[in-house]
Write an enzyme that holds these catalytic residues in place. Structure first.
Site, PDB file in Angstrom:
ATOM      1  N   SER A   3       6.209   3.256  13.150  1.00 31.26           N
ATOM      2  CA  SER A   3       4.773   3.436  13.369  1.00 31.26           C
ATOM      3  C   SER A   3       4.504   4.175  14.676  1.00 31.26           C
ATOM      4  O   SER A   3       5.250   4.022  15.653  1.00 31.26           O
ATOM      5  CB  SER A   3       4.131   2.052  13.432  1.00 31.26           C
ATOM      6  OG  SER A   3       2.824   2.127  13.937  1.00 31.26           O
ATOM      7  N   TYR A  27       3.786  -6.629  17.212  1.00 30.86           N
ATOM      8  CA  TYR A  27       4.107  -5.775  16.050  1.00 30.86           C
ATOM      9  C   TYR A  27       4.849  -4.519  16.497  1.00 30.86           C
ATOM     10  O   TYR A  27       5.881  -4.147  15.932  1.00 30.86           O
ATOM     11  CB  TYR A  27       2.803  -5.407  15.322  1.00 30.86           C
ATOM     12  CG  TYR A  27       2.949  -4.313  14.300  1.00 30.86           C
ATOM     13  CD1 TYR A  27       3.575  -4.534  13.082  1.00 30.86           C
ATOM     14  CD2 TYR A  27       2.458  -3.020  14.557  1.00 30.86           C
ATOM     15  CE1 TYR A  27       3.705  -3.518  12.146  1.00 30.86           C
ATOM     16  CE2 TYR A  27       2.582  -2.000  13.630  1.00 30.86           C
ATOM     17  CZ  TYR A  27       3.211  -2.251  12.430  1.00 30.86           C
ATOM     18  OH  TYR A  27       3.349  -1.237  11.511  1.00 30.86           O
ATOM     19  N   TYR A  67       0.827  -1.220   0.000  1.00 30.26           N
ATOM     20  CA  TYR A  67       0.000   0.000   0.000  1.00 30.26           C
ATOM     21  C   TYR A  67       0.860   1.270   0.000  1.00 30.26           C
ATOM     22  O   TYR A  67       0.826   2.067  -0.947  1.00 30.26           O
ATOM     23  CB  TYR A  67      -0.934  -0.060   1.222  1.00 30.26           C
ATOM     24  CG  TYR A  67      -1.751   1.175   1.464  1.00 30.26           C
ATOM     25  CD1 TYR A  67      -2.418   1.829   0.421  1.00 30.26           C
ATOM     26  CD2 TYR A  67      -1.886   1.687   2.752  1.00 30.26           C
ATOM     27  CE1 TYR A  67      -3.194   2.959   0.660  1.00 30.26           C
ATOM     28  CE2 TYR A  67      -2.663   2.817   3.001  1.00 30.26           C
ATOM     29  CZ  TYR A  67      -3.304   3.454   1.951  1.00 30.26           C
ATOM     30  OH  TYR A  67      -4.059   4.569   2.198  1.00 30.26           O
ATOM     31  N   ILE A  68       1.653   1.475   1.030  1.00 28.45           N
ATOM     32  CA  ILE A  68       2.405   2.741   1.118  1.00 28.45           C
ATOM     33  C   ILE A  68       3.582   2.729   0.134  1.00 28.45           C
ATOM     34  O   ILE A  68       3.903   3.739  -0.496  1.00 28.45           O
ATOM     35  CB  ILE A  68       2.889   2.997   2.559  1.00 28.45           C
ATOM     36  CG1 ILE A  68       1.708   2.913   3.544  1.00 28.45           C
ATOM     37  CG2 ILE A  68       3.558   4.361   2.674  1.00 28.45           C
ATOM     38  CD1 ILE A  68       2.102   2.926   5.011  1.00 28.45           C
ATOM     39  N   LYS A 121       8.797  -3.077  15.761  1.00 32.79           N
ATOM     40  CA  LYS A 121       9.170  -1.738  15.279  1.00 32.79           C
ATOM     41  C   LYS A 121      10.191  -1.094  16.234  1.00 32.79           C
ATOM     42  O   LYS A 121      11.185  -0.507  15.797  1.00 32.79           O
ATOM     43  CB  LYS A 121       7.940  -0.833  15.159  1.00 32.79           C
ATOM     44  CG  LYS A 121       6.998  -1.199  14.036  1.00 32.79           C
ATOM     45  CD  LYS A 121       7.613  -0.975  12.659  1.00 32.79           C
ATOM     46  CE  LYS A 121       6.650  -1.284  11.533  1.00 32.79           C
ATOM     47  NZ  LYS A 121       7.319  -1.530  10.237  1.00 32.79           N
TER      48      LYS A 121
HETATM   49  P1  NAD Z   1       1.603  -3.636   3.028  1.00 31.27           P
HETATM   50  O1  NAD Z   1       1.375  -4.962   3.664  1.00 31.27           O
HETATM   51  O2  NAD Z   1       0.612  -3.145   2.040  1.00 31.27           O
HETATM   52  O3  NAD Z   1       3.053  -3.586   2.369  1.00 31.27           O
HETATM   53  C1  NAD Z   1       4.162  -4.270   2.901  1.00 31.27           C
HETATM   54  C2  NAD Z   1       4.793  -5.073   1.771  1.00 31.27           C
HETATM   55  O4  NAD Z   1       5.917  -5.788   2.280  1.00 31.27           O
HETATM   56  C3  NAD Z   1       3.835  -6.095   1.165  1.00 31.27           C
HETATM   57  O5  NAD Z   1       3.739  -5.870  -0.219  1.00 31.27           O
HETATM   58  C4  NAD Z   1       4.496  -7.439   1.479  1.00 31.27           C
HETATM   59  O6  NAD Z   1       4.259  -8.383   0.451  1.00 31.27           O
HETATM   60  C5  NAD Z   1       5.955  -7.064   1.630  1.00 31.27           C
HETATM   61  N1  NAD Z   1       6.743  -7.946   2.495  1.00 31.27           N
HETATM   62  C6  NAD Z   1       6.463  -8.372   3.749  1.00 31.27           C
HETATM   63  N2  NAD Z   1       7.447  -9.159   4.214  1.00 31.27           N
HETATM   64  C7  NAD Z   1       8.396  -9.229   3.234  1.00 31.27           C
HETATM   65  C8  NAD Z   1       9.655  -9.885   3.114  1.00 31.27           C
HETATM   66  N3  NAD Z   1      10.146 -10.643   4.084  1.00 31.27           N
HETATM   67  N4  NAD Z   1      10.346  -9.728   1.970  1.00 31.27           N
HETATM   68  C9  NAD Z   1       9.864  -8.957   0.950  1.00 31.27           C
HETATM   69  N5  NAD Z   1       8.686  -8.326   1.003  1.00 31.27           N
HETATM   70  C10 NAD Z   1       7.951  -8.445   2.140  1.00 31.27           C
HETATM   71  O7  NAD Z   1       1.767  -2.575   4.232  1.00 31.27           O
HETATM   72  P2  NAD Z   1       1.813  -0.993   4.169  1.00 31.27           P
HETATM   73  O8  NAD Z   1       0.556  -0.481   4.781  1.00 31.27           O
HETATM   74  O9  NAD Z   1       2.212  -0.542   2.821  1.00 31.27           O
HETATM   75  O10 NAD Z   1       2.974  -0.731   5.215  1.00 31.27           O
HETATM   76  C11 NAD Z   1       4.315  -0.492   4.822  1.00 31.27           C
HETATM   77  C12 NAD Z   1       5.174  -0.331   6.047  1.00 31.27           C
HETATM   78  O11 NAD Z   1       4.665   0.748   6.831  1.00 31.27           O
HETATM   79  C13 NAD Z   1       5.180  -1.545   6.969  1.00 31.27           C
HETATM   80  O12 NAD Z   1       6.485  -1.713   7.485  1.00 31.27           O
HETATM   81  C14 NAD Z   1       4.214  -1.160   8.077  1.00 31.27           C
HETATM   82  O13 NAD Z   1       4.526  -1.802   9.289  1.00 31.27           O
HETATM   83  C15 NAD Z   1       4.449   0.338   8.175  1.00 31.27           C
HETATM   84  N6  NAD Z   1       3.286   1.059   8.705  1.00 31.27           N
HETATM   85  C16 NAD Z   1       2.063   0.907   8.115  1.00 31.27           C
HETATM   86  C17 NAD Z   1       0.953   1.577   8.641  1.00 31.27           C
HETATM   87  C18 NAD Z   1      -0.410   1.400   8.049  1.00 31.27           C
HETATM   88  O14 NAD Z   1      -1.403   1.671   8.745  1.00 31.27           O
HETATM   89  N7  NAD Z   1      -0.554   0.977   6.811  1.00 31.27           N
HETATM   90  C19 NAD Z   1       1.119   2.422   9.756  1.00 31.27           C
HETATM   91  C20 NAD Z   1       2.385   2.558  10.320  1.00 31.27           C
HETATM   92  C21 NAD Z   1       3.474   1.868   9.780  1.00 31.27           C
HETATM   93  C1  WQD Z   2      -9.167   3.509  13.554  1.00 30.81           C
HETATM   94  C2  WQD Z   2     -10.357   3.851  14.439  1.00 30.81           C
HETATM   95  C3  WQD Z   2     -11.078   2.008  15.786  1.00 30.81           C
HETATM   96  C4  WQD Z   2     -12.370  -0.500  12.448  1.00 30.81           C
HETATM   97  C5  WQD Z   2      -3.822   0.620  13.252  1.00 30.81           C
HETATM   98  C6  WQD Z   2      -2.641   0.020  13.981  1.00 30.81           C
HETATM   99  C7  WQD Z   2      -1.507   1.017  14.021  1.00 30.81           C
HETATM  100  C8  WQD Z   2      -1.150   1.508  12.614  1.00 30.81           C
HETATM  101  C9  WQD Z   2      -2.366   2.024  11.900  1.00 30.81           C
HETATM  102  C10 WQD Z   2       0.573   0.076  11.700  1.00 30.81           C
HETATM  103  C11 WQD Z   2     -10.243   3.284  15.851  1.00 30.81           C
HETATM  104  C12 WQD Z   2     -12.161   2.386  14.780  1.00 30.81           C
HETATM  105  C13 WQD Z   2     -11.882   0.535  13.200  1.00 30.81           C
HETATM  106  C14 WQD Z   2     -13.742  -0.812  12.512  1.00 30.81           C
HETATM  107  C15 WQD Z   2     -14.046   0.985  14.087  1.00 30.81           C
HETATM  108  N1  WQD Z   2      -0.653   0.457  11.787  1.00 30.81           N
HETATM  109  N2  WQD Z   2     -12.703   1.262  13.996  1.00 30.81           N
HETATM  110  N3  WQD Z   2     -14.538  -0.053  13.347  1.00 30.81           N
HETATM  111  O1  WQD Z   2      -6.228   0.805  15.241  1.00 30.81           O
HETATM  112  O2  WQD Z   2      -5.906   3.310  14.962  1.00 30.81           O
HETATM  113  O3  WQD Z   2      -4.284   1.767  13.981  1.00 30.81           O
HETATM  114  O4  WQD Z   2      -3.424   1.033  11.942  1.00 30.81           O
HETATM  115  O5  WQD Z   2       1.545   0.510  12.229  1.00 30.81           O
HETATM  116  O6  WQD Z   2      -0.429   0.401  14.619  1.00 30.81           O
HETATM  117  O7  WQD Z   2      -3.053  -0.331  15.286  1.00 30.81           O
HETATM  118  O8  WQD Z   2      -6.514   1.913  12.980  1.00 30.81           O
HETATM  119  O9  WQD Z   2      -8.179   1.871  11.172  1.00 30.81           O
HETATM  120  O10 WQD Z   2      -8.060  -0.087  12.769  1.00 30.81           O
HETATM  121  O11 WQD Z   2      -8.946   2.096  13.581  1.00 30.81           O
HETATM  122  O12 WQD Z   2     -14.807   1.621  14.808  1.00 30.81           O
HETATM  123  O13 WQD Z   2     -14.256  -1.758  11.876  1.00 30.81           O
HETATM  124  O14 WQD Z   2     -11.521   3.248  13.865  1.00 30.81           O
HETATM  125  O15 WQD Z   2     -11.651   1.631  17.015  1.00 30.81           O
HETATM  126  O16 WQD Z   2     -10.841   4.210  16.711  1.00 30.81           O
HETATM  127  P1  WQD Z   2      -5.778   1.934  14.417  1.00 30.81           P
HETATM  128  P2  WQD Z   2      -7.927   1.373  12.549  1.00 30.81           P
END
Ligand code: NAD
Ligand code: WQD
Length: 331
Positions: A124, A148, A11-12, A152
């Protein structure tokens, strides 16, 4: 610059890849597709009009990663790859650690062997645990409240040790808050496999009629409308944050931790209302029990990002919901 992006099909990673290519960087995408699909590579090529090398590989394959770094004369790495579900990490802590920690160690060894010492790491806001004060700045104490988050924190600590051992390393850990929304083309966005855990992709499916209603987790939080408050940041603002981080890192040395968020909180009910406005759909919902592990409020102080990276988020909640809905309709 020649940049290796790990987790680039995700995604990101996919949104950041587009942003970096459009800024003139040469990108090599690497992903093992454990949580993504190869079609995102085609979409990135369609958006940018460029052929982008894609390496399907597990980051734990150090030998292969090292050869990629050398063959493509990589200058810097942006490390997105990892497993990211909090609930899954509680169920499968060993698998999470085996993937997230081992893949980072493997990457760092490959970088060290290839003498590439510039890295941007996806951390994160989860590392802050239960907020002791708000907004959360980078000096807020950290604590791991799930496997998780522990992964991090462990990685951030490894990176600090690495920079202390060799001042030629330049590393930025970016602590993302809640990334949402999609690229304006609607070609890439967040489409998790199975039933979504996160709010935005769940609402998108309800709006599209694929899921009957949203469960709002908790209506009795000490917030202005009783529902949880989060800092939602548009994924394209986040992508621009990576570009800004690379610009900064080129002119500096050492280790830096920076929050990337919108800098303000929004409640679940406010998200629902905005999504209804942009989609012209009724979002059915029911307020249910709080979700274990959730905090009432979490939002960022983003002053450090402005000061060090000269980055500020530009897109509002309307743009976040509208782009998520546009992407949903193109699926
Ligand atoms: P995502 O799952 O969409 O993307 C992560 C990608 O990493 C995936 O395409 C997956 O196939 C790949 N991957 C996982 N393990 C691997 C490995 N061992 N070798 C090669 N590829 C591998 O997740 P995202 O939302 O794009 O998140 C990207 C990064 O940002 C992650 O590290 C996640 O922890 C961090 N992050 C995400 C969020 C969020 O809410 N999306 C929030 C904070 C931090
Ligand atoms: C957002 C708000 C829920 C789903 C997570 C990870 C965090 C980071 C980002 C990776 C909250 C409410 C949610 C639903 C709801 N990821 N909610 N009904 O939990 O803030 O963060 O993603 O690093 O580490 O914990 O995100 O989108 O799940 O929730 O009411 O079906 O929506 O309670 O208030 P969260 P979320």
């Amino acid at each position: 610059m020649n940049i290796l992006i790990t987790g680039a099909a995700g995604y990101i990673g996919s949104h950041s890849t587009v942003e970096l290519i459009q800024a003139g960087h040469h990108i090599v995408m690497l992903d093992n597709l454990i949580n993504s699909h190869k079609v995102s590579v085609n979409c990135i090529e369609k958006i940018t009009g460029k052929n982008v090398p894609f390496i399907e590989c597990d980051l734990r394959n150090t030998v292969l990663v090292e050869s990629v770094l050398r063959d493509y004369m990589i200058d810097a790495v942006i490390h997105f790859a990892g497993l990211k579900s909090v609930s899954e990490s509680i169920k499968y802590p060993i698998e999470y650690t085996a993937n997230n920690i081992q893949s980072t160690i493997s990457l760092l060894i490959a970088m060290k062997n290839s003498n590439i010492k510039t890295l941007v790491f996806s951390s994160s806001a989860t590392v802050y645990g239960e907020p002791k004060y708000l907004p959360l700045d980078e000096l807020h104490p950290v604590s791991a409240v799930n496997p998780y988050g522990r992964n991090k924190l462990h990685i951030e600590e490894m990176l600090i040790d690495l920079v202390a051992s060799d001042p030629l390393w330049k590393i930025i850990s970016l602590r993302y808050f809640n990334p949402v929304g999609a690229h304006e083309s609607g070609l890439i966005g967040e489409n998790p496999i199975g039933i979504p855990n996160n709010l935005f992709p769940f609402i998108s499916k309800v709006a599209a009629g694929e899921l009957p209603y949203l469960k709002v987790y908790g209506g009795d939080y000490p917030t202005y409308d009783g529902t949880g408050i989060r800092d939602y940041i548009h994924v394209m603002d986040l992508a621009e944050g990576h570009l800004a981080a690379l610009r900064y890192i080129n002119k500096s040395a050492g280790y830096l931790t920076v929050n990337l968020g919108a800098g303000f909180g929004v409640s679940v009910l406010e998200v629902i209302k905005m999504y209804e406005l942009v989609s012209h759909k009724k979002i059915n919902y029911e307020v249910v029990e709080r979700r274990p592990g959730d905090v009432a409020m979490c939002y960022a102080n983003v002053d450090k990002a402005k000061l060090f990276l000269n980055w500020t988020p530009k897109r509002n909640l309307n743009a976040m919901c509208a782009s998520a809905w546009y992407f949903q309709n193109k699926l």
